[in-house]
Design an enzyme around this catalytic site. Structure first.
Site: not given
Length: 181
Positions: A14, A19, A62, A64, A108
């Site tokens: 990531y 994001h 993470y 969410n 989210n």
């Protein structure tokens, strides 16, 4: 105590994704600061302290479940103020916006924070644009030509954030530092 949260996802896969612009800004702040590492498993993230009243958090839950980390830190330190830095697909790459409260806009990470901590916090919205497929777009890495724009925006955002922390005047900071793209 002021809590600044940079949203992102942990893991090598990531790194440098759209994001993770919140993580990128926290890393930029840390690179240029003397800090104390307060990371502890109870905070569910990497936590750093600058000076006597500024906390920087990169949740390791993470995206969410970011609210779990934010709540753990907020409950422990009883922060008077919270600023969340996040990607925003509804504004173009190169754009920067500021906001207090409101809805998660489908993000989210914000949704998780709103559920566990309420939505009365300041937001620094870094535009990443909208791709054809939202999930693959936000989890995708920046293209080389986008990295130049991103670098400029992150540097600009850092200045805005440092002034926002000092002045606590979101409206003035928004007028001075918002970017259109």
């Amino acid at each position: 105590m002021i809590l600044v949260v940079g949203l992102g996802n942990i893991g090598v896969e990531y790194e440098n994704t759209r994001h993770n612009v919140g993580f990128m800004l926290i890393d930029l702040l840390l690179k240029e600061s003397n800090f104390t590492n307060l990371t502890n498993s109870k905070f569910k993230g990497e936590l750093f302290k600058i000076g006597s009243s500024l906390l920087l958090l990169k949740p390791s839950t993470y995206m969410n479940n970011s609210g779990l980390s934010v709540k753990a830190v907020n409950d422990f330190y009883k922060c008077e103020r919270m600023i969340v830095i996040h990607d925003d697909i509804d504004i173009n790459l190169g754009a920067l916006r500021f906001k207090k409260g409101g809805s998660s806009g489908g993000h989210n990470g914000l949704k998780s924070i709103d559920t566990l901590c309420g939505n009365d916090y300041e937001r620094v919205r870094i535009g990443v644009g909208k791709g054809e497929n939202v999930i693959s777009h936000v989890l995708g890495k920046f293209k080389p030509e986008e990295e130049i724009t991103l670098s400029k925006v992150l540097e600009h955002t850092k200045k805005a954030l440092l002034e926002l922390i000092e002045n606590d005047d979101l409206s003035a900071i928004s007028s001075k530092y918002s970017l259109k793209a």
